[in-house]
Scaffold this active site. Sequence first.
Site, PDB file in Angstrom:
ATOM      1  N   ALA A  58      -5.283 -11.768   2.364  1.00 57.47           N
ATOM      2  CA  ALA A  58      -6.079 -10.600   1.979  1.00 57.47           C
ATOM      3  C   ALA A  58      -7.075 -10.969   0.881  1.00 57.47           C
ATOM      4  CB  ALA A  58      -5.156  -9.437   1.585  1.00 57.47           C
TER       5      ALA A  58
ATOM      6  N   GLU B 268       2.322  -5.498 -12.596  1.00 54.42           N
ATOM      7  CA  GLU B 268       3.690  -5.574 -13.110  1.00 54.42           C
ATOM      8  C   GLU B 268       3.822  -6.703 -14.126  1.00 54.42           C
ATOM      9  OE1 GLU B 268       5.784  -3.889  -8.999  1.00 54.42           O
ATOM     10  OE2 GLU B 268       6.103  -5.977  -9.616  1.00 54.42           O
TER      11      GLU B 268
ATOM     12  N   ASP C   9      -6.006   5.829   1.879  1.00 53.64           N
ATOM     13  CA  ASP C   9      -6.060   4.395   1.622  1.00 53.64           C
ATOM     14  C   ASP C   9      -7.451   3.897   2.012  1.00 53.64           C
ATOM     15  OD1 ASP C   9      -5.734   1.442   2.506  1.00 53.64           O
ATOM     16  OD2 ASP C   9      -3.858   1.861   1.460  1.00 53.64           O
TER      17      ASP C   9
ATOM     18  N   HIS D  20       0.832  -1.207   0.000  1.00 53.67           N
ATOM     19  CA  HIS D  20       0.000   0.000   0.000  1.00 53.67           C
ATOM     20  C   HIS D  20       0.867   1.257   0.000  1.00 53.67           C
ATOM     21  CE1 HIS D  20      -4.042  -1.840   0.996  1.00 53.67           C
ATOM     22  NE2 HIS D  20      -3.228  -2.862   1.127  1.00 53.67           N
TER      23      HIS D  20
END
Length: 497
Positions: free
Chosen positions: A400, A385, A118, A16
């Site tokens: 998560a 990526e 966030d 994050h």
Amino acid sequence: MKKFELVFIPIPGSGHLASMFEMANSLLARDHRLAVTMIAIKLPLDAKVNEYIQSLYAQSLTNNSIKFIILPELPPPPNDENKIFFEVVLESYKPHVKQALISFLTTSTNHLVGFVLDSFCLTMVDVANEFKVPSYVYYTSSAAYLAFSLHLEQLYTQDNSSNEVIQQSKDSNVNFSVSSLVNQVPSKVIPSVFFINNFAVWFHEQAKRIRFDVKGVLINTFDELESHVISSLSTDSSLQLPPLYPVGPILHLNKNTETMDDRVVLKWLDDQPLQLVVFLCFGSRGAFQKDQVEEIARALERSRVRFVWSLRRPSGDVFQSSIDYTNFEDILPEGFLDRTKNIGRVMKWAKNIGRVMKWAPQVEILGHPTIGGFVSHCGLNSTLESLWYGIPMATWPMYAEQQFNAFELVVELGLAVEITIDYQNDLKELDKPRILSAEEIEKGIRKLMDDNNNEIRKKVKKKSEECRKSVIEGGSSFISLGKFIDDVLINSPRGAN
């Protein structure tokens, strides 16, 4: 020149932090009228993340762009049975965020125009309201996961008993129909937090605040990747969502190979055949105990596929990043390193160089022409990526929302092959993860690296091209970022004049 100041508040997690740091840099590079101050919160439990905060601070000093306010580390708060630990920590920091900003603004000539938070820091909306400025969310998960979270929140708001239904679905084959998604979502990919009552309630509250308490949602995705779900979310009036801004991919692509271990691995890659090496890496918290490590090693050895493997061990605490093994020979099968020395390399993940924390050179490895596949935990940063460099993925989620990400990649988008999509290894309240066999892992790796698997490779290559086009002038994310900047200045209490 007086500028328009945005205050960024990330959660103290490496993925994050890195993503929000790059988001801030993207805004500054795009519009010279903007300034960014990032307020960094330290967790008392994770020294690695605190070191990474210092690393980002050091980077900001070198380019004199983002201002950093690093708040003092607070002692662990007392336990509250009705709240999760992370919620209590963030609440305890609110007065410190307010005081730090008051001190900063007394010496700054810039005009405060908003907070960018966030998605886990939405309690700070209350602080923004005290300064009479709007809040925006930087959403570091996918648009599909946002849709799913909002769906669960609506179920919970309509009927509190729905949370019990979700928890009871943990060991069943229940599927959830979400209007913004093409396929039903199997209960096995629901993040584990939704099976623990106080965690689930807190996550529902965060989703509700996105709907009603913020002026807009920046999402680290691009329209061409998730066009169906973005369009659906934007036109579904029942959600009452603020404007969405798909501005991704927001990536840190600067080369970073300052350790001997990194240089040795990259030099070894230089001598390998094109697109024939598989890269295995599972993020800052992705780690395995000895029994699972041995199964992975056996799978690699039996497949005879060339490999680079970033290997870590669990820290023993759910809130801490994983740590490196001090000696690979103690954890790997006897003789493995000798038997595979011509076809593979095992490497460490994190290193300290002075004040700066250096991660495994994932970007450099994914961008190397010899890499042909990526076995990944399916974190969004790693996924983007991989798409950027056009590398097909095999899914092995860990914690998560990564199980949901794996489902989206394999089922919704057809951009990855499956090793597993429901592996979970995060919260200590849940059962220990099952051990994936060498046969399962080998099958997934072979499928990933199979020359005949052209359909997924073609799809990934196309998305890679769309991904790169989205962020250049005239691209979908470029346009969306410009709209966000315009809206921020319009929503400013004084406007952009």
